[in-house]
Motif scaffolding. Structure first.
Motif, mmCIF file in Angstrom:
data_model
loop_
_atom_site.group_PDB
_atom_site.id
_atom_site.type_symbol
_atom_site.label_atom_id
_atom_site.label_comp_id
_atom_site.label_asym_id
_atom_site.label_seq_id
_atom_site.Cartn_x
_atom_site.Cartn_y
_atom_site.Cartn_z
ATOM 1 N N THR A 20 0.869 -1.200 -0.009
ATOM 2 C CA THR A 20 0.406 -0.092 0.588
ATOM 3 C C THR A 20 0.889 1.343 -0.237
ATOM 4 N N THR A 21 2.337 0.972 0.537
ATOM 5 C CA THR A 21 2.726 1.672 0.085
ATOM 6 C C THR A 21 4.301 2.481 -0.717
ATOM 7 N N ARG A 22 4.316 1.367 -1.385
ATOM 8 C CA ARG A 22 4.500 1.194 -2.760
ATOM 9 C C ARG A 22 4.166 0.799 -3.736
ATOM 10 N N ASP A 23 4.170 1.532 -5.269
ATOM 11 C CA ASP A 23 3.998 0.320 -6.191
ATOM 12 C C ASP A 23 5.218 -0.306 -6.733
ATOM 13 N N ARG A 24 4.978 -0.758 -7.598
ATOM 14 C CA ARG A 24 5.195 -2.267 -7.876
ATOM 15 C C ARG A 24 7.018 -2.446 -8.156
ATOM 16 N N SER A 25 7.065 -1.177 -8.940
ATOM 17 C CA SER A 25 8.517 -0.835 -9.900
ATOM 18 C C SER A 25 9.413 -0.856 -8.992
#
Ligand code: C2E
Ligand code: MG
Ligand code: MG
Ligand code: MG
Length: 293
Positions: A20-25
């Protein structure tokens, strides 16, 4: 979802926190940096012989020591490593640390016959795997028997992959141990077990829970152990959480046990002291862990 994962443990964590705090890349970059920074290393969990109570091996289990989230267990991050194409790198790092640990135990005069390392299907499908392992064994001057390769039951159940077959057979011929992990949860056939030169089954935790008081569990275990004995497979049961379960497994003739009743996975720095304590305990109460006859 608060869970404990081993000694020196660990606050609540779920991969949702990261997601939730970071995107996949950015997650992919984070895990890649963690690998290279040495933040992902193995902890070790002892395996003991039910006959003698002595340590027969140590399993290397990956842990991510995350600067914000603390110790993260493998189920929360290995899939990210797979997705990022970094599983080979993880394998190299875990093997390196496992052999470094073996060398240190050897130097300290602590008898650890073998270190068990988990290999994923992706790693097992790499044609260069056996050469990589052989090279690493040579570099550390370790006999092949000092490495036990853990393979999930389902990897050999569904694999039509010739490279996987060739790799596992070659490692077995080289003298490495071959353990079939989570046995009883997948679909390995006896003929697959033969074809892949499996030497030992690691009976899944689900068969162990309450086996000292649950007759159905006992019968199931007895059936598996009898089958294994008849076809010359060694046996280890994982997830042994109580002294009662441990005693029942010894009575049923299971060769080795591993689980919280013996020790949680621990950081390398704690292993020497644990082994010394375990050695003293064995010396003082030789009946502990002995097979009831
Ligand atoms: P596994 O190889 O089947 O390892 C057993 C898991 O059960 C470990 O979880 C261990 O900490 C846990 N365990 C041990 N004793 C007990 C017990 O008495 N009770 C209970 N409830 N659990 C116990 P962990 O360390 O979280 O590892 C999970 C899985 O991640 C492993 O299952 C293995 O399949 C995978 N894994 C771990 N390290 C690596 C690695 O370096 N490479 C790869 N490819 N997979 C890894
Ligand atoms: Mg394993
Ligand atoms: Mg397992
Ligand atoms: Mg497992």
């Amino acid at each position: 979802e608060a869970r404990r994962h081993g000694a020196g443990s660990i606050r609540a964590f779920s991969s949702a926190t990261l997601q939730t705090t970071r995107d996949r890349s950015s997650l992919s970059i984070e895990v890649s940096e963690a690998l290279e920074n040495g933040d992902i290393i193995p902890w070790f969990q002892p395996q003991v012989s039910t006959d003698t109570g002595t340590v027969s091996g140590m399993e290397a289990l990956a842990r991510w020591n995350h600067p914000e989230h603390g110790i993260i267990p493998p189920d929360e991050f290995i899939y990210m490593i797979e997705e990022s194409g970094l599983i080979e790198r993880l394998g190299e790092i875990i093997l390196y640390h496992a052999f470094t640990a073996l060398q240190a135990w050897d130097k300290a005069g602590i008898d650890v016959p073998t270190v068990a390392v988990n290999f994923s299907a992706t790693e097992l499908a790499n044609p260069a795997l056996v050469d990589k392992i052989r090279w690493e064994l040579d570099r550390f001057e370790l006999a092949p028997s000092r490495l036990t390769v853990e393979i999930l039951e389902n990897v050999i159940s569904y694999s039509e992959n010739d490279t996987i077959t060739r790799n596992i057979t070659a490692l077995s011929q080289l003298g490495c141990g071959i353990d079939l992990d989570d046995f009883g949860t997948g679909h390995a056939s006896i003929s697959n077990i033969r074809r892949f030169a499996v030497k030992r089954i690691k009976i899944d935790r689900s068969y162990v829970t309450r086996c000292d008081i649950d007759r159905e569990q006992q019968d199931m275990l007895a059936a598996i152990l009898t089958m294994a004995e008849r076809i010359n497979l060694e046996t280890l049961t994982e997830g042994v959480e109580t002294v009662g379960e441990h005693a029942m497994l010894a009575q049923l003739g299971c060769g080795h046990v591993q689980g919280f009743s013996i020790a949680h996975p621990m950081a390398f720095d704690l292993t020497m002291e644990w082994m010394e304590n375990h050695r003293q305990k064995m010396a003082q109460t030789p009946q502990i862990g002995r097979k009831a006859s």
